[in-house]
Design an enzyme around this catalytic site. Structure first.
Site, short mmCIF file in Angstrom:
data_model
loop_
_atom_site.label_atom_id
_atom_site.label_comp_id
_atom_site.label_asym_id
_atom_site.label_seq_id
_atom_site.Cartn_x
_atom_site.Cartn_y
_atom_site.Cartn_z
N SER A 28 71.69 76.85 35.79
CA SER A 28 70.96 77.56 36.85
C SER A 28 69.67 78.17 36.30
O SER A 28 69.39 79.37 36.53
CB SER A 28 71.84 78.65 37.48
OG SER A 28 72.93 78.09 38.16
N PRO A 29 68.86 77.39 35.59
CA PRO A 29 67.66 77.94 34.95
C PRO A 29 66.55 78.31 35.92
O PRO A 29 65.60 78.98 35.53
CB PRO A 29 67.21 76.82 34.01
CG PRO A 29 67.69 75.57 34.68
CD PRO A 29 69.02 75.95 35.29
N GLY A 63 67.34 79.86 38.93
CA GLY A 63 67.93 80.80 39.88
C GLY A 63 68.53 80.17 41.11
O GLY A 63 68.37 80.69 42.21
N ARG A 64 69.21 79.04 40.95
CA ARG A 64 69.83 78.33 42.07
C ARG A 64 68.82 77.99 43.15
O ARG A 64 69.12 78.02 44.34
CB ARG A 64 70.99 79.14 42.64
CG ARG A 64 72.09 79.42 41.62
CD ARG A 64 73.29 80.10 42.24
NE ARG A 64 74.34 80.23 41.24
CZ ARG A 64 74.51 81.29 40.45
NH1 ARG A 64 73.69 82.32 40.57
NH2 ARG A 64 75.49 81.33 39.58
N GLY A 65 67.61 77.70 42.70
CA GLY A 65 66.57 77.27 43.63
C GLY A 65 65.58 78.35 44.00
O GLY A 65 64.48 78.05 44.47
N TYR A 114 83.65 69.05 39.11
CA TYR A 114 82.57 68.80 40.06
C TYR A 114 82.95 67.64 40.98
O TYR A 114 83.13 66.51 40.52
CB TYR A 114 81.27 68.46 39.34
CG TYR A 114 80.71 69.54 38.43
CD1 TYR A 114 81.08 70.87 38.57
CD2 TYR A 114 79.80 69.22 37.44
CE1 TYR A 114 80.57 71.85 37.74
CE2 TYR A 114 79.27 70.20 36.61
CZ TYR A 114 79.66 71.50 36.75
OH TYR A 114 79.14 72.47 35.93
N HIS A 153 85.13 75.05 29.95
CA HIS A 153 84.31 75.48 31.08
C HIS A 153 84.42 76.98 31.35
O HIS A 153 83.43 77.65 31.65
CB HIS A 153 84.71 74.68 32.32
CG HIS A 153 83.67 74.59 33.37
ND1 HIS A 153 83.74 73.69 34.40
CD2 HIS A 153 82.53 75.27 33.58
CE1 HIS A 153 82.68 73.82 35.19
NE2 HIS A 153 81.94 74.79 34.72
#
Length: 332
Positions: free
Chosen positions: A206-207, A209-211, A58, A127
């Site tokens: 991503s709980p 949904g990526r926003g 990252y 990862h």
């Protein structure tokens, strides 16, 4: 904040962790200012969030440095610190190669320890999986890190049930990190049952949904030019509109319950079992506070049924990743 035990014999962590990736890359044209990111990290600790999640790739190492600065000054003991290895990025071309060989693992952990400024990592994930390296060989090398005191617990990310079983036979796996949300329920068929059989905790990334599940994102027009969601199938024309209709159904349930859509999405995940610890990411203190409040949302059977009716399994339009991205970073 409420707390859960991660895995059968793992550490106690906050029911909701904090994914730190977006503070350094992928969701904006430039990283957030250090002061903004540190404010989010410090507020998370104040709210009782104890699971911080980063990775060596990252921001090409900058995210680990950021987390390390946030923990300086006596706050290291307040957290279960998680980071990951495996995705090697060329500093000039950004070409990515998945490496799971023991030599790389030994070098990667020392580099992460240096960037984080700590003497041990609490939870160390592989990862992504490179199938050309036997998973037993990789986990054997990771187990040596535990014996050396550099790592406390081991984790895997985005692997199938067979890989999970093979790895766990070599050394106990504490956590499995996979994409899991109302929009992405692939792991429920085989991976989740295997993890539960083995006593491995589930850490959904991503709980929301990526926003998309927040209900706030309705178009890609306001996203930065290099925001990876611009090329994501679920945000493409046609798919986005279909997915927003699902979110509208969730918003209707949220309004009746007095909560926000993101809180219902996170509460739904928490309701899937006491072994589930989502790690929503954010770059704003206000969103962090909204997310954290989801730990106190208790959904009854009727509400859970309405949420599942609003967004049935498999209803989302579009794949998780574009084909090129899938080849680079999805499990293989």
């Amino acid at each position: 904040m409420k707390y859960r035990v991660l895995g059968t014999d793992g550490p106690q962590v906050s029911a909701l962790g904090l994914g730190c990736m977006g503070m350094s890359e992928f969701y904006s044209a430039a990283p957030e200012s250090e002061s903004e990111s540190l404010a989010v990290l410090h507020r998370a600790l104040d709210l009782g969030v104890t699971l911080l999640d980063t990775a060596d790739m990252y921001g090409k190492g900058e995210n680990e440095k950021l987390v390390g600065r946030a923990l300086a000054g006596g706050r290291r003991d307040q957290v279960v610190l998680a980071t990951k290895f495996a995705i090697s990025r060329d500093p000039e071309t950004d070409e990515r190669v998945v490496r799971n060989d023991p030599e790389y693992i030994r070098a990667a952990v020392d580099a992460s320890l240096g960037r984080l400024g700590v003497d041990h990592i609490d939870l160390y994930y592989m990862h992504r999986r490179n199938p050309e390296v036997p998973v037993e060989e990789s986990i054997g090398a990771m187990a040596e890190l535990v014996q050396a005191g550099k790592v406390r617990f081991l984790g895997l990310s985005e692997v199938d049930a067979a890989t999970l079983r093979a790895a766990h036979a070599v050394h106990p796996i504490t956590a499995l990190q996979s994409e899991y949300s109302l929009f992405t329920r692939d792991i429920e068929a085989e991976v989740l049952p295997a993890a539960r059989e083995l006593g491995i905790g589930i850490v959904p990334y991503s709980p929301v949904g990526r926003g998309l599940l927040t209900g706030a994102l309705t178009t890609v027009d306001g996203l930065a030019a290099d925001d990876f969601r611009r090329g994501n199938p679920r945000f493409a024309d046609g798919n986005l509109e279909a997915n927003l209709k699902l979110v509208a159904e969730l918003r209707a349930v949220a309004e009746e319950s007095g909560h926000t859509p993101v809180q219902l999405a996170l509460a739904w995940l928490l309701a899937q079992g006491p072994d589930v610890v989502p790690i929503p990411g954010t770059k704003r203190v206000e969103y962090l506070e909204e997310n954290s409040a989801a730990a106190d949302v208790e959904l009854d059977a009727g509400q859970l049924a309405r949420i599942e009716a609003a967004i049935p399994a498999g209803a989302v339009a579009g794949a998780r990743y574009a084909p090129e991205a899938a080849r680079r970073v999805e499990s293989r």
